[in-house]
Scaffold this motif. Structure first.
Motif, mmCIF file in Angstrom:
data_model
loop_
_atom_site.group_PDB
_atom_site.id
_atom_site.type_symbol
_atom_site.label_atom_id
_atom_site.label_comp_id
_atom_site.label_asym_id
_atom_site.label_seq_id
_atom_site.Cartn_x
_atom_site.Cartn_y
_atom_site.Cartn_z
ATOM 1 N N HIS A 173 0.815 -1.220 0.000
ATOM 2 C CA HIS A 173 0.000 0.000 0.000
ATOM 3 C C HIS A 173 0.848 1.269 0.000
ATOM 4 C CE1 HIS A 173 -2.560 3.176 1.912
ATOM 5 N NE2 HIS A 173 -3.387 2.738 0.988
ATOM 6 N N TYR A 214 -1.542 -1.266 6.640
ATOM 7 C CA TYR A 214 -1.998 -2.191 5.603
ATOM 8 C C TYR A 214 -1.959 -3.612 6.145
ATOM 9 C CZ TYR A 214 -1.787 -5.168 1.449
ATOM 10 O OH TYR A 214 -2.008 -6.157 0.530
ATOM 11 N N ARG A 244 -9.303 -1.693 4.529
ATOM 12 C CA ARG A 244 -8.932 -1.620 3.109
ATOM 13 C C ARG A 244 -9.213 -2.903 2.331
ATOM 14 N NH1 ARG A 244 -4.192 0.920 5.317
ATOM 15 N NH2 ARG A 244 -4.349 3.193 5.172
#
Length: 303
Positions: A39, A61, A232
């Motif tokens: 990321h 991440y 995410r």
């Protein structure tokens, strides 16, 4: 002749205490000591990532993890007992593209040590008896074929019979194309199975990890009483590139990410990996799944 090659030019000599001087060799950094975050693109120390549960210390991440690592993070040590292990895939369509489906299955089994893309069993989560199903994206992209659907149905039936909560942790690219209609039928079968839990008042929770797509999203993954996602995580039916090519429009920033879905009401919570076990046990207590469980440290004072 270059400047470094001029006659009489002294070369730097290693001093005392220099590793090159002491060993006579160049210092070598072991491979795999550092990794690049997918990321933030920063170089991070692998051991620091491992200590954080495979989470980037710089941007949070969540790296993909194996089914075994997920199992270790979620369940009480030594409490997981697998069932339905004897159910294995066949090749109902004799499917062949660049490789026979049966050969693909054997290769995936050898690579992962799993029979198929999901493992189901009974366990305890902070003392609470639970039926748990875990997907492995490393096994043919976590795709749902007949065996995956059968195991999810058996997990729901076991939860119904024992009146235990069911938790499914998903990571999938969708229905398994090598099984055609047999794969698509699992969407209806799994949806009906978890629907029976709802009618019986038995808690059913789903945890969507990166990625969760296709027929898995369009069936049991989005039917949980509480739908949780990791930060995410990419969640949807068709992929963003397919959608853009179809509608010929640019999608909003962060489209199909967990944060976008939470904002638009598709999921209920985003929970970081380090808090997931605690959150699941708290939810199970609030939903009443451990009401009759004596000695549960997670549910003391919750009832």
């Amino acid at each position: 002749m270059g400047w470094l090659d001029r006659p009489g030019k002294d070369k730097k000599s290693p001093g005392k205490g220099d590793p090159e001087a002491d060993s006579g060799k160049k210092v070598r950094i072991p491979e795999g000591l550092w990794i690049k975050c997918n990321h933030c693109r920063q170089i991070v120390y692998r051991k620091e990532v491992d200590r954080a549960g495979k989470v980037c210390p710089k941007c949070n991440y969540h790296f993909p993890i194996t089914l075994e690592e997920r199992l270790e993070q979620l369940v009480d040590p030594g409490s997981f007992t697998e069932f339905a292990r004897e159910v294995v895939s066949s090749d109902p369509l004799s499917f062949t593209d660049s490789q026979r489906y049966s050969d693909r299955l054997r290769a995936a089994q050898k690579k992962t040590g799993l029979e198929d893309a999901v493992k189901v069993g009974e366990c305890r989560i902070e003392g609470i008896p639970t039926v748990l199903g875990l997907f492995s994206f490393h096994f043919m992209g976590g795709s749902m074929g007949s065996v995956v659907g059968e195991k999810v149905v058996r997990a729901a039936d076991r939860a119904l019979e024992a009146r235990l909560p069911l938790i499914l942790v998903t990571a999938s690219g969708g229905a398994r194309m090598q099984e055609g209609i047999f794969s698509l039928m699992q969407m209806a079968r799994t949806s009906a199975a978890v629907g029976r839990l709802g009618k019986a008042g038995i808690p059913y929770l789903t945890v969507l990890t990166d990625p969760t797509f296709g027929g898995v999203t369009a069936s049991f993954a989005m039917l949980g009483d509480v739908i949780i996602a990791e930060p995410r995580a990419l969640i949807g039916f068709a992929g963003p590139r397919v959608i853009e090519q179809t509608i010929r429009q640019q999608l909003p920033e962060g489209f199909q990410r967990a944060e976008f879905l939470l904002e638009h009401g598709f999921i209920d919570m985003i929970v970081e990996r380090k808090h997931l076990k605690e959150t699941l046990s708290r939810l199970l207590c609030h939903l009443g799944s451990a009401r009759n469980l004596e000695g549960s440290s997670a549910c003391r004072g919750e009832q």
